[in-house]
Write a protein that holds these residues in place. Structure first.
Motif, PDB file in Angstrom:
ATOM      1  N   GLU A  95       0.823  -1.220   0.000  1.00 29.08           N
ATOM      2  CA  GLU A  95       0.000   0.000   0.000  1.00 29.08           C
ATOM      3  C   GLU A  95       0.847   1.255   0.000  1.00 29.08           C
ATOM      4  OE1 GLU A  95      -2.556   0.034   3.349  1.00 29.08           O
ATOM      5  OE2 GLU A  95      -3.468  -1.854   2.744  1.00 29.08           O
ATOM      6  N   LEU A  96       2.111   1.106   0.279  1.00 24.82           N
ATOM      7  CA  LEU A  96       2.968   2.281   0.406  1.00 24.82           C
ATOM      8  C   LEU A  96       3.484   2.705  -0.967  1.00 24.82           C
ATOM      9  CD1 LEU A  96       4.416   4.311   2.184  1.00 24.82           C
ATOM     10  CD2 LEU A  96       6.211   2.631   2.562  1.00 24.82           C
ATOM     11  N   LYS A  97       2.817   3.698  -1.535  1.00 25.77           N
ATOM     12  CA  LYS A  97       3.196   4.146  -2.876  1.00 25.77           C
ATOM     13  C   LYS A  97       3.678   5.600  -2.880  1.00 25.77           C
ATOM     14  CE  LYS A  97       0.685   0.796  -5.400  1.00 25.77           C
ATOM     15  NZ  LYS A  97       1.637  -0.265  -5.114  1.00 25.77           N
ATOM     16  N   LYS A  98       3.064   6.409  -2.032  1.00 28.95           N
ATOM     17  CA  LYS A  98       3.400   7.839  -2.062  1.00 28.95           C
ATOM     18  C   LYS A  98       3.802   8.321  -0.672  1.00 28.95           C
ATOM     19  CE  LYS A  98       0.306   9.037  -5.800  1.00 28.95           C
ATOM     20  NZ  LYS A  98      -0.857   9.849  -6.140  1.00 28.95           N
ATOM     21  N   CYS A 102      -1.455  16.870   1.236  1.00 29.31           N
ATOM     22  CA  CYS A 102      -1.243  15.427   1.480  1.00 29.31           C
ATOM     23  C   CYS A 102      -2.499  14.647   1.104  1.00 29.31           C
ATOM     24  CB  CYS A 102      -0.934  15.158   2.949  1.00 29.31           C
ATOM     25  SG  CYS A 102       0.695  15.642   3.435  1.00 29.31           S
ATOM     26  N   LYS A 103      -3.647  15.212   1.439  1.00 31.88           N
ATOM     27  CA  LYS A 103      -4.916  14.544   1.129  1.00 31.88           C
ATOM     28  C   LYS A 103      -5.108  14.492  -0.389  1.00 31.88           C
ATOM     29  CE  LYS A 103      -7.254  13.756   4.887  1.00 31.88           C
ATOM     30  NZ  LYS A 103      -7.365  12.377   5.357  1.00 31.88           N
ATOM     31  N   ASP A 136       0.521   8.221   1.370  1.00 31.27           N
ATOM     32  CA  ASP A 136       0.302   7.053   2.246  1.00 31.27           C
ATOM     33  C   ASP A 136       1.074   7.182   3.555  1.00 31.27           C
ATOM     34  OD1 ASP A 136      -1.191   5.581   0.262  1.00 31.27           O
ATOM     35  OD2 ASP A 136       0.719   5.439  -0.817  1.00 31.27           O
ATOM     36  N   LEU A 137       2.201   7.881   3.509  1.00 28.59           N
ATOM     37  CA  LEU A 137       3.050   7.980   4.695  1.00 28.59           C
ATOM     38  C   LEU A 137       3.736   9.337   4.718  1.00 28.59           C
ATOM     39  CD1 LEU A 137       4.666   6.733   7.114  1.00 28.59           C
ATOM     40  CD2 LEU A 137       6.318   5.903   5.442  1.00 28.59           C
ATOM     41  N   VAL A 138       3.655  10.015   5.852  1.00 25.77           N
ATOM     42  CA  VAL A 138       4.407  11.267   6.037  1.00 25.77           C
ATOM     43  C   VAL A 138       5.526  10.985   7.037  1.00 25.77           C
ATOM     44  CG1 VAL A 138       4.312  13.686   6.760  1.00 25.77           C
ATOM     45  CG2 VAL A 138       2.295  12.633   5.734  1.00 25.77           C
ATOM     46  N   ILE A 139       6.725  11.421   6.702  1.00 29.09           N
ATOM     47  CA  ILE A 139       7.859  11.297   7.628  1.00 29.09           C
ATOM     48  C   ILE A 139       8.297  12.722   7.977  1.00 29.09           C
ATOM     49  CG2 ILE A 139      10.247  10.483   7.890  1.00 29.09           C
ATOM     50  CD1 ILE A 139       9.488   8.454   5.557  1.00 29.09           C
ATOM     51  N   ALA A 164       2.619  16.436  13.730  1.00 27.02           N
ATOM     52  CA  ALA A 164       2.174  15.038  13.645  1.00 27.02           C
ATOM     53  C   ALA A 164       0.764  14.883  14.215  1.00 27.02           C
ATOM     54  CB  ALA A 164       3.162  14.127  14.378  1.00 27.02           C
ATOM     55  N   ASN A 165       0.463  15.594  15.324  1.00 25.74           N
ATOM     56  CA  ASN A 165      -0.892  15.508  15.906  1.00 25.74           C
ATOM     57  C   ASN A 165      -1.933  15.952  14.889  1.00 25.74           C
ATOM     58  OD1 ASN A 165       1.188  16.309  17.971  1.00 25.74           O
ATOM     59  ND2 ASN A 165      -0.442  15.631  19.329  1.00 25.74           N
ATOM     60  N   LYS A 166      -1.670  17.105  14.263  1.00 32.70           N
ATOM     61  CA  LYS A 166      -2.661  17.661  13.326  1.00 32.70           C
ATOM     62  C   LYS A 166      -2.833  16.727  12.136  1.00 32.70           C
ATOM     63  CE  LYS A 166      -2.708  22.226  14.954  1.00 32.70           C
ATOM     64  NZ  LYS A 166      -1.386  22.829  15.257  1.00 32.70           N
ATOM     65  N   MET A 167      -1.731  16.140  11.688  1.00 30.67           N
ATOM     66  CA  MET A 167      -1.812  15.227  10.548  1.00 30.67           C
ATOM     67  C   MET A 167      -2.595  13.968  10.913  1.00 30.67           C
ATOM     68  SD  MET A 167       1.834  15.562   8.675  1.00 30.67           S
ATOM     69  CE  MET A 167       1.964  16.745   7.342  1.00 30.67           C
ATOM     70  N   ARG A 168      -2.356  13.470  12.129  1.00 30.10           N
ATOM     71  CA  ARG A 168      -3.093  12.261  12.549  1.00 30.10           C
ATOM     72  C   ARG A 168      -4.574  12.576  12.715  1.00 30.10           C
ATOM     73  NH1 ARG A 168       1.876  11.044  15.823  1.00 30.10           N
ATOM     74  NH2 ARG A 168       2.960   9.622  14.431  1.00 30.10           N
ATOM     75  N   GLU A 169      -4.875  13.765  13.222  1.00 29.17           N
ATOM     76  CA  GLU A 169      -6.295  14.159  13.324  1.00 29.17           C
ATOM     77  C   GLU A 169      -6.933  14.137  11.945  1.00 29.17           C
ATOM     78  OE1 GLU A 169      -6.267  17.999  15.241  1.00 29.17           O
ATOM     79  OE2 GLU A 169      -5.429  17.074  17.065  1.00 29.17           O
ATOM     80  N   ALA A 170      -6.132  14.452  10.925  1.00 24.30           N
ATOM     81  CA  ALA A 170      -6.653  14.458   9.547  1.00 24.30           C
ATOM     82  C   ALA A 170      -6.536  13.068   8.901  1.00 24.30           C
ATOM     83  CB  ALA A 170      -5.902  15.491   8.717  1.00 24.30           C
ATOM     84  N   GLU A 171      -6.266  12.066   9.743  1.00 21.96           N
ATOM     85  CA  GLU A 171      -6.182  10.656   9.324  1.00 21.96           C
ATOM     86  C   GLU A 171      -5.054  10.360   8.351  1.00 21.96           C
ATOM     87  OE1 GLU A 171     -10.134   9.461   8.255  1.00 21.96           O
ATOM     88  OE2 GLU A 171     -10.733   9.452  10.354  1.00 21.96           O
TER      89      GLU A 171
END
Ligand code: AMP
Ligand code: GLY
Length: 434
Positions: free
Chosen positions: A9-12, A70-71, A76-79, A91-98
Motif C-alpha cells: 500500500e505504500l506508494k506515495k 497530502c490529502k 500514504d506515509l508522512v515522515i 504530527a498531531n494535526k496530521m493524525r487528526e486528519a487521518e
C-alpha cells in the motif's frame, strides 16, 4: 490485513524537511521498487536528483495547506524530519486528519523539546543520566552552583538549534553562563535552565524506530559536533559521522537497549504517550557506566546520512509499519555489514553566520558505495546550484573498513567546491589510521 498487503500500500510518501537528513531518507526510500513517488517539503537543490523524488511546492507553508495537499496527493506515509515541527505538533494535526505519520506528537517530542521533562522521565524510569538541578531563576541557579562548588554544564530547557548547552571549565565560567542564559540569550528556550554535573567519556548515539509499543534498534553512530579538527571550535549541528560505532559491540547494544531504549518507550507509554518515531539517545560511556546526555525525537543529522546506505530494502516497510502501530507485521530490518563514513561540507561563517548564495560546482560520480546528499542548497533563477545554508553537503561512502570508506569519501570531496567551503579532515579519527 497481511504484512505484504500493507507494504504494497505504500506508494506515495511525503518527507517534511530540507536538510541532508531528509535528502538521505528520500534516497534510501527511492530504492524501494513499489514506491511510486516521494515528495519532500520544502526539500533542497538535490531533492530531484534521485529517482521518483521531487520538491513539493506549496502556495503557503502553513500546516493546513500541507495537510490538504497530502490529502489531495493521496500520501500514504508522512515522515517528519526536524524537531521543530514535531515539537509544534504537526504530527498531531496530521493524525487528526487521518494521515499516517512517522514522527512523535507534541507530547512525545518533549523528549527533545524539554530537557527538564526528559530528565524527569529518566529519573522516573531508572535510566542512567548525569545528576541535575532544574531552575527558573538566576539567583537559585547561582545558589545551586555555590553548593555544588564545581564547574557545571548549563543547558537551556527548550529547543535552541543545538546551541543551548555550555560545558563549563571553571566555576567562574559556570557563573557567566548562568547569567548569560537568564539574560535571554536563547529566548524562551532559556526560561527554564538545567544545571548538570559534568561527566566524562566517549560519546555514542543509539537509535530506535518505535511503533508506540515496540521498537527496532539501528546500528550505533558517532557524531562530530565541534566545527574544527581535533574537536575544537564551537558546537555545530554535526560536521561528520560514521556508523556502526565500534565503541560498542552487539552485546553492548542489546544491553543498552534494555537499559535505556526499552525503559524510555515504556516510560512514555506509562504517560499514555503512543510514541511513533525515532528515539535517539546520545550517550556518554563513563567509568561508572553509560549515561544519557540527551534525547532527540528524530533521526540525527548527519548520523542519518551515514546510516541510510546501511539500511536493507525493508526500511520503507518498517517505517510504514511503525507509523501504523504494527511493527510486528513488518519484515525484519536488516543492515549491510559495511563501514559508512559521512563528511559534511559547510559554508564560511557556519555555525554563527553562514554565507549564502555561492555557486557550487559538483564533479562527483555517485555509485553504489558513494552518495552526495544535499543540505543547504537551492537552485537559483539561472538553474545554478547555490548555497543556501550552513551545512551544504554530506558526502557519504561505504567500504569494508573505515579507512577505505573515509578514503573514498575524502577523495571524492575534492570534486565539490564553492567559495568558502570548509570541512573537517579528521572525521572518524576514532576508527581510522590517521
Ligand atoms: P547536547 O546539545 O545536549 O547534545 O550537548 C552538547 C554536548 O555537550 C554533548 O555532545 C556533550 O559533549 C556535552 N555535554 C552535554 N551534557 C554533558 C554533561 N553532563 N557532561 C559533560 N558534557 C556534556
Ligand atoms: N547531529 C546531532 C543532532 O542531529 O542533533
Amino acid at each position: 490485513m497481511t504484512k505484504n498487503q500493507r507494504a504494497e500500500e505504500l506508494k506515495k510518501i511525503l518527507i517534511v524537511g530540507s536538510g541532508g537528513r531528509e535528502n538521505s531518507i528520500a534516497w534510501a526510500l527511492s530504492k524501494n521498487q513499489s514506491i511510486e513517488q516521494i515528495y519532500v517539503f520544502p526539500g533542497n537543490g538535490g531533492t530531484a536528483n534521485f529517482e521518483k523524488c521531487i520538491c513539493l511546492k506549496l502556495k503557503a507553508e502553513d500546516e493546513k495547506t500541507i495537510i490538504s495537499e497530502c490529502k489531495r496527493l493521496e500520501i500514504d506515509l508522512v515522515i517528519i524530519g526536524p524537531e521543530v515541527p514535531l515539537a509544534e505538533g504537526l504530527a498531531n494535526k496530521m493524525r487528526e486528519a487521518e494521515l499516517t505519520v512517522f514522527g512523535p506528537g507534541k507530547d512525545g517530542a518533549q523528549l527533545e523539546a524539554s530537557k527538564e521533562w526528559a530528565k524527569a522521565l529518566m529519573i522516573e524510569n531508572n535510566i542512567p543520566t548525569a545528576k541535575y538541578w532544574s531552575t527558573r531563576s538566576k539567583e537559585e541557579a547561582l545558589e545551586i552552583l555555590k553548593r555544588f562548588n564545581q564547574p557545571m554544564v548549563v543547558k537551556a530547557d527548550g529547543l535552541a538549534a543545538g546551541k543551548g548547552v555550555t560545558v563549563c571549565e571553571t566555576i567562574e565560567q559556570t557563573k557567566e553562563s548562568i547569567k548569560e542564559i537568564f539574560s535571554g540569550k536563547f529566548g524562551s528556550a532559556g526560561n527554564k535552565v538545567i544545571l548538570e554535573e559534568k561527566i566524562e567519556g566517549p560519546e555514542v548515539s543509539i537509535f530506535a524506530l518505535c511503533d508506540g509499543e515496540k521498537l527496532v534498534v539501528l546500528p550505533p553512530a558517532q557524531d562530530h559536533k565541534r566545527l574544527l579538527d581535533g574537536d575544537n571550535g564551537p558546537n555545530t549541528g554535526g560536521m561528520g559521522a560514521y556508523a556502526p560505532a565500534l565503541l560498542i559491540n552487539e552485546q553492548d547494544l542489546k544491553d543498552l537497549t534494555e537499559l535505556i531504549l526499552v525503559p524510555t518507550l515504556k516510560g512514555l507509554q506509562k504517560k499514555k504517550i503512543k510514541y511513533i518515531g525515532v528515539i535517539y539517545a546520545g550517550l556518554m560511556l563513563t567509568s561508572s557506566g553509560p549515561k544519557v546526555i540527551e534525547f532527540n525525537c528524530r533521526f540525527g543529522d548527519p548520523e542519518c546520512q551515514a546510516l541510510m546506505p546501511l539500511m536493507g530494502e525493508e526500511f520503507a516497510s518498517v517505517l510504514f509499519a511503525c507509523a501504523r502501530g504494527g511493527l510486528e507485521d513488518a519484515p525484519k530490518l536488516t543492515f549491510k555489514s559495511e563501514c559508512s563514513a559521512c563528511i559534511v561540507a559547510a559554508s564560511k561563517g557556519y555555525p554563527e553566520n553562514p554565507q549564502k548564495g555561492k555557486k557550487i560546482s559538483i564533479n562527483v560520480e555517485s555509485s553504489s558505495s558513494l552518495q552526495v546528499f544535499h543540505a543547504g542548497t537551492t537552485i537559483d533563477g539561472f538553474d545554478n546550484i547555490v548555497t543556501s545554508g550552513g551545512r551544504v553537503f554530506s558526502i557519504v561512502a561505504q567500504g569494508e573498513t573505515f579507512d577505505k570508506a573515509f578514503d573514498l569519501a575524502y577523495s571524492n570531496l575534492k570534486g565539490i567546491s564553492f567559495d568558502g567551503m570548509h570541512f573537517r579532515k579528521d572525521i572518524g579519527y576514532q576508527v581510522r589510521n590517521i
